[in-house]
Each structure stands twice: as C-alpha cells, then as structure tokens.
Design a protein around this motif. Sequence first.
Motif, PDB file in Angstrom:
ATOM      1  N   TRP A  93     -10.659   2.318   6.367  1.00  0.00           N
ATOM      2  CA  TRP A  93     -10.051   1.322   5.488  1.00  0.00           C
ATOM      3  C   TRP A  93     -10.708   1.299   4.110  1.00  0.00           C
ATOM      4  O   TRP A  93     -10.051   1.011   3.113  1.00  0.00           O
ATOM      5  CB  TRP A  93     -10.075  -0.043   6.160  1.00  0.00           C
ATOM      6  N   VAL A 114      -5.901  -3.774  -2.411  1.00  0.00           N
ATOM      7  CA  VAL A 114      -7.330  -3.439  -2.412  1.00  0.00           C
ATOM      8  C   VAL A 114      -8.163  -4.672  -2.079  1.00  0.00           C
ATOM      9  O   VAL A 114      -9.090  -4.609  -1.260  1.00  0.00           O
ATOM     10  CB  VAL A 114      -7.748  -2.849  -3.773  1.00  0.00           C
ATOM     11  N   ALA A 138      -7.209   2.463  -5.231  1.00  0.00           N
ATOM     12  CA  ALA A 138      -7.861   2.104  -6.492  1.00  0.00           C
ATOM     13  C   ALA A 138      -7.783   3.241  -7.510  1.00  0.00           C
ATOM     14  O   ALA A 138      -7.855   2.994  -8.722  1.00  0.00           O
ATOM     15  CB  ALA A 138      -9.321   1.730  -6.237  1.00  0.00           C
ATOM     16  N   HIS A 157      -8.826   3.883   2.302  1.00  0.00           N
ATOM     17  CA  HIS A 157      -7.546   3.363   1.807  1.00  0.00           C
ATOM     18  C   HIS A 157      -7.748   2.545   0.538  1.00  0.00           C
ATOM     19  O   HIS A 157      -6.986   2.676  -0.433  1.00  0.00           O
ATOM     20  CB  HIS A 157      -6.879   2.490   2.869  1.00  0.00           C
ATOM     21  N   ALA A 158      -8.748   1.664   0.541  1.00  0.00           N
ATOM     22  CA  ALA A 158      -8.978   0.803  -0.617  1.00  0.00           C
ATOM     23  C   ALA A 158      -9.305   1.624  -1.860  1.00  0.00           C
ATOM     24  O   ALA A 158      -8.707   1.446  -2.926  1.00  0.00           O
ATOM     25  CB  ALA A 158     -10.100  -0.191  -0.311  1.00  0.00           C
ATOM     26  N   THR A 175      -7.284  -7.381  -0.422  1.00  0.00           N
ATOM     27  CA  THR A 175      -7.088  -7.794   0.968  1.00  0.00           C
ATOM     28  C   THR A 175      -7.825  -6.880   1.919  1.00  0.00           C
ATOM     29  O   THR A 175      -8.463  -7.334   2.880  1.00  0.00           O
ATOM     30  CB  THR A 175      -5.591  -7.820   1.315  1.00  0.00           C
ATOM     31  N   VAL A 176      -7.744  -5.575   1.686  1.00  0.00           N
ATOM     32  CA  VAL A 176      -8.429  -4.621   2.564  1.00  0.00           C
ATOM     33  C   VAL A 176      -9.942  -4.841   2.503  1.00  0.00           C
ATOM     34  O   VAL A 176     -10.626  -4.828   3.540  1.00  0.00           O
ATOM     35  CB  VAL A 176      -8.064  -3.180   2.176  1.00  0.00           C
ATOM     36  N   LEU A 177     -10.480  -5.069   1.307  1.00  0.00           N
ATOM     37  CA  LEU A 177     -11.914  -5.334   1.207  1.00  0.00           C
ATOM     38  C   LEU A 177     -12.284  -6.628   1.926  1.00  0.00           C
ATOM     39  O   LEU A 177     -13.357  -6.727   2.549  1.00  0.00           O
ATOM     40  CB  LEU A 177     -12.330  -5.403  -0.265  1.00  0.00           C
ATOM     41  N   GLY A 237       0.810  -1.213   0.000  1.00  0.00           N
ATOM     42  CA  GLY A 237       0.000   0.000   0.000  1.00  0.00           C
ATOM     43  C   GLY A 237       0.841   1.260   0.000  1.00  0.00           C
ATOM     44  O   GLY A 237       0.523   2.237  -0.692  1.00  0.00           O
TER      45      GLY A 237
END
Length: 446
Positions: A364, A401, A372, A367-368, A403-405, A64
């Motif tokens: 989060w 993206v 993106a 962040h995603a 993993t965060v989702l 990230g």
Amino acid sequence: MTDETSSSSSYLRRLGMWSGAAIVVGGVIGSGIFRTPATVAERTGSGLPLLALWVLGGLLTLAGVLCYAELGARRPQAGGIYLYLREAFGALPAFLFGWTMALINYPGSVAAVAVTFADYFCRATSLPAPWVKPVAAGAIFFIVGVNLFGVRAGAWLVNVFTLLKLAAISMLLVVGLVLAHGHFGGVLAVDTTVHVSAGAWIGAVLPVLFTYGGFHYLNDMAGEVRDPQRTLPRALTLGLVGVVVCYVLANIAYLVGLGHAGLAASKAPAADLMSSIFGPRGATIMAIGIACSTFGYCSIAIAGGARVLQTMGADGMFFRSVGQIDARWRAPQVALGVLGLWAIVLIVTGTFDSLVNYTTVGEWLGHAFGIATLFWYRRQFGAQSSPYRVPLYPVLPFVFVATVLGVIAATVISTPRDAGMSLVIIVLGVPVYALWRWWSRQRANA
C-alpha cells in the motif's frame, strides 16, 4: 505499435479493452468477497453502515484507478509502479518497490492464493488434505506454462476464469436475492442500539480496502495493451466499476439471505448462503466457484509480477537474464520461471503467510507513492497534451494518497508486528541496493 513493427526484444500489443477489463476484474476479485463481508459485518452495527463502507471503499479505489489511468496513458510500458517511481523519484525508491513486491509480495501472494485454490479444489473433488500443496504447485506450474506462450495465451486463460468467477458471483446473487426468501428491509437498516467504536470502524475499513486491492496489474502489463492511451483508461474504469457493482450486490445478497447477524456470525458466508438452499451440494458448488476465482487471480498476478521483474532485469536492477523477452513468443519467460519457481518454494516451505502479512504495508505504500508520482508528472509535463487526465485533479490523487497513508497508520497501530516487519523488509532493501550496484559496477569493469 503493431505486431509487425515491434522489435523482437519488445512486447507485442495484443490486449484489447475487454481483455484489459478482465485483468482488472480478475486481479481484484479473488477469494475476499466470498469471506471478507463476514468480518466487516462483525465490526459494523447493521446493514446500512456495512453497505456504506463497501460503496465508499469502491469510490476510493475508483479514485486510485483513475489516477492509474493517467499514469498508464502517460507511460504505456511494462513495469507499472516500478516504472513511475524510477522516472519520478529515482532508482532507489523504484528498487525498494521492486524488492518488496516483485521478489517478496507477488510470489507470496501467488503462493497464498494458490493454496486457497487448492484447498477449495480438494474440497470440491474430495481429495485428501495432503494433496493441497501438490495441487497448488501444479496450478502455478500450469499457469506459468501457458504464459510462456505469450500474452495472447495468458489473456485467454484470464478471460475464461474471469467469466467463471463472475458466474459464481451471479449464482450468489440469485440465491441471496431470489431463492433465499429473505427480508430486504434489513438491507438499509440502522441499529441505533449498537455502539460501534472507532477501533471497530477502522478494523472494518481495512478488510474492505484490501478486498479492493489488485487493480494495478493492468498497468504492469501496459506494454502489451493496444492503443494504450485510449484502452488503458477505459479498461481500468470499466473493470473497477464492474467490481464495485459486484461487491455491493454481493453484500446485499448476504444481508437478504443471511441477515446482518447471520452474516456477522458466519465463517464462510458464501458457502453458508448456498448451503441454506442447496444443502451440502451448495457448499460444493461454491467451493468450485471460489477455486475458479482464485485460480484466475493467480494467473494475473504471475503475469503482472513477471513483467515488473523483467523490467527490473532490463534496468540492471536484477539479473540481466531475467530482463530478456523471448523473441518468438514475446514473453518474459525467464522472469515467469523465476517467479513461479519461487512461489512453489514458498508453498513447499509454508512461509508464504508470513511474507504476505509482512509486505501488505509495503504494497500500500507502493500504491501511495506510485500515485504521488502523478504530481511530479503534472509538474514536469503539465504543458504537454495528455490523452487522458484524471478528473478533479489534484483532489482525487490527494484524497487517495492521504487515505492510504491513514490506513497504513491504522495498520501500524492495530498490527504493529506485521507492519514493523514490512518496514524492516523495505529498509533491508537499501543495503541490498547498494551491494547490487557495487557488484554491477565490478562486473562492468571486469
């Protein structure tokens, strides 16, 4: 852009690589590493899986950070994720991020960590419990006051407390690895007799990733970084690699000094490790170290959050006065005052804990979607040369993206109430956005 050629309504580029790296380190390392490893140990079977989670969490966060490095190099202005979302996806997503973060999560986080600072400060100085809230409010008042004099004064404060928090971690390493006379054999041990469920693994991953959070603050302040196309990627990478090394070594020290079972049973592993060697005095020393670490985080969060708030004001997404930059000190003084005052109100009313819990999913998600936007930038400006490009594109941004989702989905399942409130807060931003745009048009017509 130099100090001399900057207009009086813009920021000055005064942050070098080392100050930038200190912002990354200070933004990530708060109080988590002094407490979270006990939670992770409780949900893992032995030493090797525990260390593997911290290494994997660090590698994911590094992915990230590398994406943020390209975004910052492409758009080296203040505002960070808010700026990227506005340009790539439009005003509404950017407003929803700013509504959730700059107006709720940032001041809530500052209030929560300031209270943590005050709690440890009062323990170290033997002040009674009623002093915690006044000390926390005083800390925020002091940090805002320093930052009113520009980024150079704020960077000085960050650098000092980043060194102090690294000194606290170094002390922890010396005690755990050298003085505790523990057994290194348990560090890489795998206990096959302990069955760890999938739910426990997910429960162990979440605190690891949250402890690695806070790496985005330098991008919020990108408008004040010297030679940002080169400095931002270097500072982000150097700072995060330093954090990963600190975290992994700290967990090794815990495992050597306390053992996996002792770490899992501990409520305050850093204090317990220090107490095992120095007795009550050791716990006091660690309380001072954690106080320094949390104070440094507050300084960074206030400075970064104020830049996002100022960018929103300059865009007309918040009050125009908040978007002003002081002509003499080149600091967002109104935004700093608003953010600091709101954080103090949250401390006094005691509502910050709920706000932080309710907006974690929103953070989060930000962040995603922020990372993106890199796909949009590559599609729109792929033919243009860029001073920095994330390696292994599109694998790294996609993995981050996705993993965060996945973490967000797991959070919704494990804590549906907090996650649901987070989504409610985001959705409430839609009518607020519509109302604000209507009011802005009415004011413009008048």
